[in-house]
Scaffold this motif. Structure first.
Motif, PDB file in Angstrom:
ATOM      1  N   VAL A 139      46.549  44.012  21.432  1.00  0.00           N
ATOM      2  CA  VAL A 139      45.864  45.254  21.784  1.00  0.00           C
ATOM      3  C   VAL A 139      44.729  44.842  22.715  1.00  0.00           C
ATOM      4  CG1 VAL A 139      44.685  47.309  20.949  1.00  0.00           C
ATOM      5  CG2 VAL A 139      46.419  46.200  19.521  1.00  0.00           C
ATOM      6  N   LEU A 140      44.839  45.261  23.977  1.00  0.00           N
ATOM      7  CA  LEU A 140      43.908  44.793  25.008  1.00  0.00           C
ATOM      8  C   LEU A 140      42.857  45.844  25.319  1.00  0.00           C
ATOM      9  CD1 LEU A 140      42.987  42.823  27.185  1.00  0.00           C
ATOM     10  CD2 LEU A 140      44.730  43.777  28.697  1.00  0.00           C
ATOM     11  N   GLY A 141      41.591  45.535  25.048  1.00  0.00           N
ATOM     12  CA  GLY A 141      40.485  46.419  25.373  1.00  0.00           C
ATOM     13  C   GLY A 141      39.721  45.933  26.578  1.00  0.00           C
ATOM     14  N   HIS A 142      38.831  46.790  27.074  1.00  0.00           N
ATOM     15  CA  HIS A 142      38.006  46.401  28.217  1.00  0.00           C
ATOM     16  C   HIS A 142      36.887  45.484  27.771  1.00  0.00           C
ATOM     17  CE1 HIS A 142      35.130  46.614  31.508  1.00  0.00           C
ATOM     18  NE2 HIS A 142      36.072  47.150  32.267  1.00  0.00           N
ATOM     19  N   GLY A 143      36.113  45.957  26.766  1.00  0.00           N
ATOM     20  CA  GLY A 143      34.973  45.170  26.310  1.00  0.00           C
ATOM     21  C   GLY A 143      33.810  45.276  27.264  1.00  0.00           C
ATOM     22  N   GLU A 148      27.673  47.459  21.862  1.00  0.00           N
ATOM     23  CA  GLU A 148      28.440  46.765  20.836  1.00  0.00           C
ATOM     24  C   GLU A 148      29.538  47.627  20.227  1.00  0.00           C
ATOM     25  OE1 GLU A 148      25.273  47.686  17.193  1.00  0.00           O
ATOM     26  OE2 GLU A 148      25.434  45.689  18.050  1.00  0.00           O
ATOM     27  N   ASN A 149      29.455  48.953  20.403  1.00  0.00           N
ATOM     28  CA  ASN A 149      30.481  49.833  19.849  1.00  0.00           C
ATOM     29  C   ASN A 149      31.767  49.824  20.654  1.00  0.00           C
ATOM     30  OD1 ASN A 149      29.040  50.800  17.624  1.00  0.00           O
ATOM     31  ND2 ASN A 149      28.021  52.362  18.834  1.00  0.00           N
ATOM     32  N   SER A 150      31.714  49.311  21.890  1.00  0.00           N
ATOM     33  CA  SER A 150      32.859  49.407  22.785  1.00  0.00           C
ATOM     34  C   SER A 150      34.099  48.726  22.215  1.00  0.00           C
ATOM     35  CB  SER A 150      32.499  48.808  24.144  1.00  0.00           C
ATOM     36  OG  SER A 150      33.604  48.823  25.006  1.00  0.00           O
ATOM     37  N   ASN A 151      33.922  47.579  21.531  1.00  0.00           N
ATOM     38  CA  ASN A 151      35.093  46.837  21.062  1.00  0.00           C
ATOM     39  C   ASN A 151      35.511  47.202  19.644  1.00  0.00           C
ATOM     40  OD1 ASN A 151      33.308  45.589  19.297  1.00  0.00           O
ATOM     41  ND2 ASN A 151      33.139  43.718  20.511  1.00  0.00           N
ATOM     42  N   LYS A 152      34.685  47.973  18.951  1.00  0.00           N
ATOM     43  CA  LYS A 152      34.903  48.241  17.528  1.00  0.00           C
ATOM     44  C   LYS A 152      36.263  48.880  17.258  1.00  0.00           C
ATOM     45  CE  LYS A 152      32.456  51.540  15.777  1.00  0.00           C
ATOM     46  NZ  LYS A 152      31.288  52.308  15.275  1.00  0.00           N
ATOM     47  N   ILE A 153      36.628  49.899  18.042  1.00  0.00           N
ATOM     48  CA  ILE A 153      37.861  50.619  17.784  1.00  0.00           C
ATOM     49  C   ILE A 153      39.085  49.753  18.081  1.00  0.00           C
ATOM     50  CG2 ILE A 153      38.022  51.653  20.087  1.00  0.00           C
ATOM     51  CD1 ILE A 153      38.916  53.278  16.679  1.00  0.00           C
ATOM     52  N   VAL A 154      38.965  48.810  19.020  1.00  0.00           N
ATOM     53  CA  VAL A 154      40.081  47.911  19.323  1.00  0.00           C
ATOM     54  C   VAL A 154      40.341  47.001  18.127  1.00  0.00           C
ATOM     55  CG1 VAL A 154      40.955  46.142  20.896  1.00  0.00           C
ATOM     56  CG2 VAL A 154      39.536  47.994  21.775  1.00  0.00           C
ATOM     57  N   PHE A 155      39.274  46.411  17.571  1.00  0.00           N
ATOM     58  CA  PHE A 155      39.426  45.571  16.385  1.00  0.00           C
ATOM     59  C   PHE A 155      39.970  46.373  15.203  1.00  0.00           C
ATOM     60  CE2 PHE A 155      36.169  42.717  18.422  1.00  0.00           C
ATOM     61  CZ  PHE A 155      36.971  41.586  18.474  1.00  0.00           C
ATOM     62  N   GLN A 156      39.493  47.599  15.028  1.00  0.00           N
ATOM     63  CA  GLN A 156      39.938  48.425  13.900  1.00  0.00           C
ATOM     64  C   GLN A 156      41.428  48.726  13.989  1.00  0.00           C
ATOM     65  OE1 GLN A 156      37.415  51.890  13.933  1.00  0.00           O
ATOM     66  NE2 GLN A 156      35.721  50.862  12.903  1.00  0.00           N
ATOM     67  N   ASN A 157      41.889  49.106  15.168  1.00  0.00           N
ATOM     68  CA  ASN A 157      43.308  49.411  15.327  1.00  0.00           C
ATOM     69  C   ASN A 157      44.169  48.165  15.152  1.00  0.00           C
ATOM     70  OD1 ASN A 157      43.864  52.298  15.961  1.00  0.00           O
ATOM     71  ND2 ASN A 157      42.367  51.949  17.567  1.00  0.00           N
ATOM     72  N   LEU A 175      39.116  42.171  28.362  1.00  0.00           N
ATOM     73  CA  LEU A 175      38.931  41.740  29.746  1.00  0.00           C
ATOM     74  C   LEU A 175      37.572  41.103  29.960  1.00  0.00           C
ATOM     75  CD1 LEU A 175      40.315  44.538  32.120  1.00  0.00           C
ATOM     76  CD2 LEU A 175      41.211  42.231  31.788  1.00  0.00           C
ATOM     77  N   ASP A 176      36.518  41.742  29.430  1.00  0.00           N
ATOM     78  CA  ASP A 176      35.157  41.364  29.798  1.00  0.00           C
ATOM     79  C   ASP A 176      34.324  40.769  28.671  1.00  0.00           C
ATOM     80  OD1 ASP A 176      35.685  42.183  32.334  1.00  0.00           O
ATOM     81  OD2 ASP A 176      34.465  43.989  32.290  1.00  0.00           O
ATOM     82  N   GLU A 177      34.939  40.451  27.552  1.00  0.00           N
ATOM     83  CA  GLU A 177      34.186  39.773  26.491  1.00  0.00           C
ATOM     84  C   GLU A 177      35.159  38.944  25.667  1.00  0.00           C
ATOM     85  OE1 GLU A 177      33.545  42.450  22.673  1.00  0.00           O
ATOM     86  OE2 GLU A 177      32.847  43.534  24.444  1.00  0.00           O
ATOM     87  N   GLU A 178      34.603  38.049  24.865  1.00  0.00           N
ATOM     88  CA  GLU A 178      35.444  37.202  24.027  1.00  0.00           C
ATOM     89  C   GLU A 178      35.954  37.969  22.807  1.00  0.00           C
ATOM     90  OE1 GLU A 178      36.424  34.299  24.842  1.00  0.00           O
ATOM     91  OE2 GLU A 178      35.087  33.908  26.541  1.00  0.00           O
ATOM     92  N   PRO A 179      37.159  37.640  22.363  1.00  0.00           N
ATOM     93  CA  PRO A 179      38.141  36.720  22.955  1.00  0.00           C
ATOM     94  C   PRO A 179      38.825  37.344  24.166  1.00  0.00           C
ATOM     95  CG  PRO A 179      39.053  37.747  20.983  1.00  0.00           C
ATOM     96  CD  PRO A 179      37.639  38.219  21.084  1.00  0.00           C
ATOM     97  N   LYS A 180      38.863  36.593  25.258  1.00  0.00           N
ATOM     98  CA  LYS A 180      39.385  37.137  26.508  1.00  0.00           C
ATOM     99  C   LYS A 180      40.907  36.971  26.606  1.00  0.00           C
ATOM    100  CE  LYS A 180      35.291  37.000  29.440  1.00  0.00           C
ATOM    101  NZ  LYS A 180      34.748  36.609  30.751  1.00  0.00           N
ATOM    102  N   VAL A 181      41.508  37.921  27.307  1.00  0.00           N
ATOM    103  CA  VAL A 181      42.957  37.960  27.393  1.00  0.00           C
ATOM    104  C   VAL A 181      43.511  36.808  28.221  1.00  0.00           C
ATOM    105  CG1 VAL A 181      43.051  39.447  29.439  1.00  0.00           C
ATOM    106  CG2 VAL A 181      44.926  39.516  27.749  1.00  0.00           C
ATOM    107  N   ASN A 182      42.725  36.261  29.158  1.00  0.00           N
ATOM    108  CA  ASN A 182      43.274  35.182  29.986  1.00  0.00           C
ATOM    109  C   ASN A 182      43.500  33.894  29.194  1.00  0.00           C
ATOM    110  OD1 ASN A 182      40.622  34.386  29.713  1.00  0.00           O
ATOM    111  ND2 ASN A 182      40.099  34.637  31.884  1.00  0.00           N
ATOM    112  N   GLY A 183      43.028  33.851  27.939  1.00  0.00           N
ATOM    113  CA  GLY A 183      43.320  32.701  27.079  1.00  0.00           C
ATOM    114  C   GLY A 183      44.345  33.002  26.002  1.00  0.00           C
TER     115      GLY A 183
END
Length: 471
Positions: A139-143, A148-157, A175-183
């Protein structure tokens, strides 16, 4: 009587950015559960500062078409719309009375509990034959580091789907915070990987950034040199463009409306403006670059430079959406984020009913009728550049450092090709098209395109060959 307002991000660069908001607005309009559905944007028109003026009724529900809580939903949208609220939005939303309207502002649709179902639907579309034993889900979020709320729903889902046992692995990457998708290859072991962008729309990130960052070549990409052997990635469409989101939006709207069945009334100022426009159309009116006139029980819109051309020589559209398609691109196919630029495409005519003409004019020139009518009656409030600059936050706060010379230099380029008169810069406009002056359109406040370009100027980046920072 109720208005539903959908708020999207939009883009100065990419016409596809607003396509999902348009699609949902059209879909919800067809359901007729609201008396009207209108759209507003951060980077397009009508802007967040204008959109409430375009609402016909005094009961307005505003839904941010964003995938998560964060900087835009908690700071930018409330600030620009004058909601008098900053910070996290409570589950029941926020209600304010603004200019005689009751405005209900909800959480973004992306935090709704049903979005987990939409993620799974997108995953199955991308890889119908998936076997839970050998398939991982990303599940890829922007970040963002701004909220700090931006990533919360991605982790929850991701956690909710992980517990359902439908995949061998489930990862939340950004994309813009850890853990990043390019890894991703260091973390994901399964031979099949479904990548679902938790994004609101197709746009620069889903079409360019994500594929470039991780080397995708299409909907299916085989990676042969990773630490876990050969892996196949199935890339889905963003969750925000799935048809099921329309039901999520309706549920949010109904929850915001609460237990009251009583709606609002027609906004009198809005009604007066459009009645005045219709009175002009009953004769022949020149508004911006178009001529509007009655035509055998209908109304016709055509480019003023096509005046006198035979109807057979023009493409005919018969819906407001057809007008919108011509308004968004110039003759060369270039995108027009500002609809009052002097580059409206020629070669078409719209033949519309009395009921459809107002919406077509709104799509052609968003907020122009309302603001021009207000100026015609000396009731349009203008915002000087200094006030607009002081209101900016985040990456746009640096426009506060722009000198008057820099602002004027940028404005000479950005505003030079626009039909509007810059009242915010003290330019004089004595009469509008309501008084028969074809070019009489006021500009009450610097648009977001100008703000973005001033930021580029202050940063020393304006005119660079590349740059998506203001998109």
């Amino acid at each position: 009587m109720r208005s539903l307002v959908l708020i999207g991000h939009g883009s100065h660069l990419n016409p596809d950015s607003a396509s999902s908001v348009y699609a949902y607005a059209d879909m919800l309009r067809e359901k007729r559960l609201f008396d009207e559905v209108v759209e507003g944007y951060w980077k397009e028109e009508p802007s967040l500062r204008q959109v409430l003026k375009t609402a016909e009724y005094t009961d307005v529900t505003v839904i941010p078409m964003f995938i998560s809580e964060g900087y835009f939903t908690e700071t930018v949208i409330p600030r620009e719309m004058g909601l008098g609220h900053q910070g996290p939005v409570p589950p029941q939303g926020v209600a304010r009375v603004i200019g005689g309207r009751t405005v209900r502002y909800t959480l973004p649709y992306g935090v709704h509990p049903r979005m987990g179902e939409v993620i799974l639907a997108r995953a199955r579309e991308a890889y119908p034959e998936m076997n839970p034993a050998d398939t991982a889900l990303i599940v890829l979020g922007h970040g963002t580091t701004r909220n700090e709320n931006s990533n919360k729903i991605v982790f929850q889902n991701a956690e909710q789907i992980r517990q359902s046992g439908q995949f061998a692995e489930v990862h939340a990457l950004f994309l813009d915070e850890e853990p990043k998708v390019n890894g991703w290859q260091a973390q994901v072991k399964s031979k099949n990987v479904v990548l679902v962008p938790f994004f609101a729309s197709e746009g620069w990130h889903t079409q360019e950034t994500i594929p470039e960052d991780i080397g995708l070549t299409g909907e299916v990409t085989v990676f042969e040199d990773g630490p876990h052997g050969i892996q196949t990635v199935y890339y889905s469409k963003p969750v925000g463009t799935h048809p099921a989101v329309a039901e999520v939006i309706l549920q949010l709207a109904e929850e915001a409306h609460g237990l009251s069945d009583q709606g609002g009334d027609v906004d009198r100022t809005h009604l007066d403006a459009w009645n005045a426009l219709m009175a002009l159309a009953e004769d022949t009116a020149r508004i911006g670059e178009v001529i509007v006139r009655p035509a055998e029980g209908m109304f016709e819109i055509r480019h003023a430079l096509d005046e006198g051309k035979a109807n057979e020589g023009l493409k005919t559209v018969v819906t407001p959406e057809g007008v919108r398609d011509y308004a968004r691109l110039d003759e060369g196919g270039e995108y027009r984020p500002v609809h009052t630029l002097r580059n409206l495409a020629r070669g078409w005519r719209a033949v519309l009913s009395r009921e459809d003409l107002p919406r077509a004019m709104h799509l052609l020139y968003p907020a122009v009728i309302e603001e021009s009518y207000a100026h015609h009656h000396h009731a349009l409030r203008c915002t000087p550049w200094a006030a607009t600059a002081r209101r900016q936050t985040g990456i746009y706060a640096k426009v506060q450092k722009a000198t008057p010379q820099q602002v004027e230099h940028v404005a000479s380029d950005v505003c030079g090709g626009c039909l509007k008169t810059r009242l915010w810069a003290n330019d004089a406009l004595n009469q509008t098209f309501f008084a028969g002056v074809p070019g009489g359109i006021p500009c009450a406040e610097a648009c977001t395109l100008l703000v973005a370009e001033v930021r580029e100027e202050v940063s020393g980046k304006r005119g660079a060959a590349a740059g998506h920072s203001h998109g």
